[in-house]
Scaffold this motif. Structure first.
Motif, PDB file in Angstrom:
ATOM      1  N   SER A 106      71.558   7.112 -40.389  1.00 23.19           N
ATOM      2  CA  SER A 106      71.640   8.185 -41.364  1.00 23.19           C
ATOM      3  C   SER A 106      72.633   9.225 -40.884  1.00 23.19           C
ATOM      4  O   SER A 106      72.893   9.363 -39.696  1.00 23.19           O
ATOM      5  N   LYS A 110      74.016  14.265 -48.151  1.00 27.15           N
ATOM      6  CA  LYS A 110      72.757  14.329 -48.888  1.00 27.15           C
ATOM      7  C   LYS A 110      72.843  13.534 -50.181  1.00 27.15           C
ATOM      8  O   LYS A 110      73.869  13.487 -50.838  1.00 27.15           O
ATOM      9  N   THR A 111      71.732  12.918 -50.529  1.00 26.08           N
ATOM     10  CA  THR A 111      71.679  12.151 -51.761  1.00 26.08           C
ATOM     11  C   THR A 111      71.282  13.042 -52.919  1.00 26.08           C
ATOM     12  O   THR A 111      70.708  14.112 -52.744  1.00 26.08           O
ATOM     13  N   PHE A 156      71.305  10.717 -46.005  1.00 29.23           N
ATOM     14  CA  PHE A 156      72.047   9.548 -46.465  1.00 29.23           C
ATOM     15  C   PHE A 156      71.854   8.397 -45.484  1.00 29.23           C
ATOM     16  O   PHE A 156      72.089   8.532 -44.289  1.00 29.23           O
ATOM     17  N   ARG A 214      73.260   5.062 -44.374  1.00 28.96           N
ATOM     18  CA  ARG A 214      74.500   4.292 -44.503  1.00 28.96           C
ATOM     19  C   ARG A 214      74.232   2.805 -44.708  1.00 28.96           C
ATOM     20  O   ARG A 214      74.879   2.157 -45.532  1.00 28.96           O
ATOM     21  N   ALA A 259      73.154   2.210 -48.188  1.00 28.41           N
ATOM     22  CA  ALA A 259      74.297   2.370 -49.086  1.00 28.41           C
ATOM     23  C   ALA A 259      75.183   1.131 -49.056  1.00 28.41           C
ATOM     24  O   ALA A 259      75.672   0.672 -50.098  1.00 28.41           O
ATOM     25  N   ILE A 283      74.386   8.992 -54.527  1.00 28.80           N
ATOM     26  CA  ILE A 283      75.217  10.118 -54.109  1.00 28.80           C
ATOM     27  C   ILE A 283      76.279  10.355 -55.175  1.00 28.80           C
ATOM     28  O   ILE A 283      76.365   9.613 -56.159  1.00 28.80           O
ATOM     29  N   SER A 337      80.932  12.516 -52.108  1.00 31.48           N
ATOM     30  CA  SER A 337      80.167  12.133 -50.920  1.00 31.48           C
ATOM     31  C   SER A 337      80.503  10.712 -50.484  1.00 31.48           C
ATOM     32  O   SER A 337      80.516  10.400 -49.290  1.00 31.48           O
TER      33      SER A 337
END
Length: 201
Positions: free
Chosen positions: A2, A6-7, A16, A18, A21, A48, A52
């Motif tokens: 992380s 911010k989401t 967030f 990673r 994502a 996001i 971002s």
């Protein structure tokens, strides 16, 4: 993993993730191809906003490159093949046949992500995306070449290229909706050619 991005959402922002994502990006790229996915859709899937996404990955192209590298390293098809270098009784042709049969199962396991992300990426109409995917494929072909060259150095080029071509065709067929059974039949037919090219001493 992380970071501080911010989401989106109500209430207290979540850190967030990673890896999560990248999972979302991989699913979209696999299902729709590089050209079929925009930054807005990628950002929405990650939870996001586009700025971002750029802050986290630099660009859509760099995100795609990271997804390809991660996919290539994590794929069960990238696991080392068992050959005479590690098992004196192992037969290279049998190992390559098992690789193709495994590909048949993996490529057809999920209709939403059918085929191989790398091999389908190589067909991209975006030159940069296709080049990135081709680099990943070439690395895999080199691994095949090294495996085959241990016992059949004079056949390493042609057999590595042949296996790669069969896998590319199987990936395309999986994208077209071919079943595991049909893909396995192709793998079994290819096995006959591989056995003929790599006879056991």
């Amino acid at each position: 993993m992380s970071d501080k991005i911010k989401t989106r959402g109500r209430g207290r922002p979540r850190a967030f993730d990673r890896d999560m994502a990248l999972d979302q990006a991989q699913a979209l790229f696999h299902a729709q191809g590089y050209e079929g996915v925009g930054v807005a859709a990628l950002a929405e899937a990650m939870g996001i906003n586009p700025p971002s996404l750029y802050a986290a990955f630099g660009s859509k192209a760099l995100l795609y490159a990271e997804v390809l590298d991660r996919y290539s390293r994590a794929s069960p098809l990238s696991e080392p093949l068992i050959g005479p270098a590690t098992d004196p009784d192992a037969r290279p042709a049998e190992a390559l046949t098992n690789l193709l049969r495994k590909a048949a199962r993996i490529y057809s396991a999920d209709p939403a992500t059918a085929g191989c992300l790398v091999l389908e990426g190589e067909r991209s109409t975006d030159a940069d995306a296709a080049c990135r995917a081709r680099s990943c494929k070439d690395a895999s072909v080199q691994q095949l070449h090294g495996f085959i060259a241990v016992t059949h150095p004079d056949k390493a080029d042609v057999v590595a290229d042949y296996v790669a071509a069969v896998m590319s065709g199987m990936s395309a067929d999986a994208r077209a909706g071919h079943s595991t059974e049909r893909l396995t039949a192709v793998a079994n037919m290819a096995a006959l050619a591989i056995a003929a090219m790599l006879p056991t001493a």
